[in-house]
Enzyme design. Sequence first.
Site, short mmCIF file in Angstrom:
data_model
loop_
_atom_site.label_atom_id
_atom_site.label_comp_id
_atom_site.label_asym_id
_atom_site.label_seq_id
_atom_site.Cartn_x
_atom_site.Cartn_y
_atom_site.Cartn_z
N ARG A 9 -19.20 43.91 0.26
CA ARG A 9 -18.20 43.28 1.12
C ARG A 9 -16.94 44.14 1.06
O ARG A 9 -16.87 45.17 1.70
CB ARG A 9 -17.98 41.83 0.67
CG ARG A 9 -17.30 40.94 1.70
CD ARG A 9 -17.46 39.47 1.37
NE ARG A 9 -16.89 39.09 0.08
CZ ARG A 9 -16.92 37.84 -0.39
NH1 ARG A 9 -17.50 36.87 0.30
NH2 ARG A 9 -16.38 37.55 -1.56
N LYS A 33 -9.04 28.57 -1.73
CA LYS A 33 -9.22 29.09 -0.38
C LYS A 33 -9.75 27.98 0.53
O LYS A 33 -10.30 26.98 0.06
CB LYS A 33 -10.17 30.29 -0.39
CG LYS A 33 -11.54 30.00 -0.94
CD LYS A 33 -12.37 31.28 -1.02
CE LYS A 33 -13.77 30.97 -1.56
NZ LYS A 33 -14.61 32.18 -1.62
N TYR A 93 -24.97 11.11 25.41
CA TYR A 93 -25.13 12.21 26.35
C TYR A 93 -26.58 12.69 26.40
O TYR A 93 -27.22 12.90 25.37
CB TYR A 93 -24.24 13.39 25.95
CG TYR A 93 -22.77 13.19 26.22
CD1 TYR A 93 -22.29 13.02 27.51
CD2 TYR A 93 -21.86 13.19 25.17
CE1 TYR A 93 -20.94 12.86 27.75
CE2 TYR A 93 -20.49 13.03 25.40
CZ TYR A 93 -20.04 12.87 26.69
OH TYR A 93 -18.70 12.71 26.93
N MET A 115 -17.67 14.35 20.87
CA MET A 115 -16.49 14.99 20.29
C MET A 115 -15.72 14.02 19.40
O MET A 115 -15.21 14.41 18.35
CB MET A 115 -15.57 15.53 21.39
CG MET A 115 -14.35 16.24 20.83
SD MET A 115 -13.25 16.92 22.08
CE MET A 115 -14.20 18.33 22.63
#
Length: 372
Positions: free
Chosen positions: A137, A39, A268, A316
């Site tokens: 779940r 997964k 920043y 980023m």
Amino acid sequence: MRKLAQRTEAVVSLRALEHNINNIKKRLNKDVEIMAVLKGDGYGHGEKGIYPTLKKCGIKRYAVAVWEEGASLRKAGAVEPILLLGDTCDGQLENLIKYNLTPAIFSLDTAEKLNLLAKWNCTVCPVHIKIDTGMSRIGFACDDNSIEVIKKISKMENLKITGAFTHFSRADEEDGKSAHEQFKKFNDMMDRLEKEGVSIPFKHVANSPAILLRPETQLNAVRAGDIVFGLCPIDEDDWAKEDFEQVMRWYTYVVMVKEVPVGTEVGYGGTFVTKRPTKIATVPVGFADGYSRKLSNKGKVIINGKEAPIIGRICMDQFMVDVTDIGEVKRGDTVSLLDDKLSVVWMADLLDSNVDEIVCGISKRVPRIYEY
């Protein structure tokens, strides 16, 4: 030190992957299979890239979270059974038949819809029954009503119950009390179903921590996820003794080096201000690559074998490190973001996260490089 041919690389060691599979095999009882859990695109390692090695190692069963991952594995050449651990929405159930996937069934409604689709397609769809023994779940509750529903499903002409499973919520705990209770609930449900004429041939409950700590929970198969990739699922001190290897390492390079005076703001918001003449190296990776912004002013990298602290905010696409104390650093020098020293466990601890979130968070724009 590794030399890069591109901006950044997540290097996946197929040798380490093979080593980990063999390590798991040594722990299994006779005739117990490994179901490799892939997964999250193989926990961020890329299921298509690792599938040939897993096949070579004799893995005959796979599990993924969603049908799209199962379809991707089929397109990579997988012919083995693929179990879906999560849900498939009603509008996409037909994909289970199209790609010959085995869904986890935990409601009568889904079973009825899938049975009808299978009938329209003139086929019989294999399913595994999910039992909720304490995770709260998905899964059938351990009660009389669930017994009656599962009996109904077992009589559907175009569904075939080929397996059943549950999921431990606390298998990593040393005393094992919770896992023992869940294991007993699961076995009791299987016994009750057997008495009601529902015989389920294939059962699996053990996940990665249970493989290491709860050998008594091995049934027909174990679901190996974290430990396949050398990711710690138990106490870190105990994990260090288990001889698993981290499969992924992550590299980039130095873009630019500059010297700035005392009192220079970095990044920043000016969250870091130099207190001495400082040599700064800029690195071309950021949070769009999955390098967490929470590492701002607290993480570190390795350049030329030495640690360089991150200064200022992670951007980023870039971030800065202080290389004042590590000698000559120049454009093109390799930067280690994750390796044997800066491990996934180290980063998870630093970020108060877990190892799965770290590797699954490395974005698709970081190329996966497969090496033996």
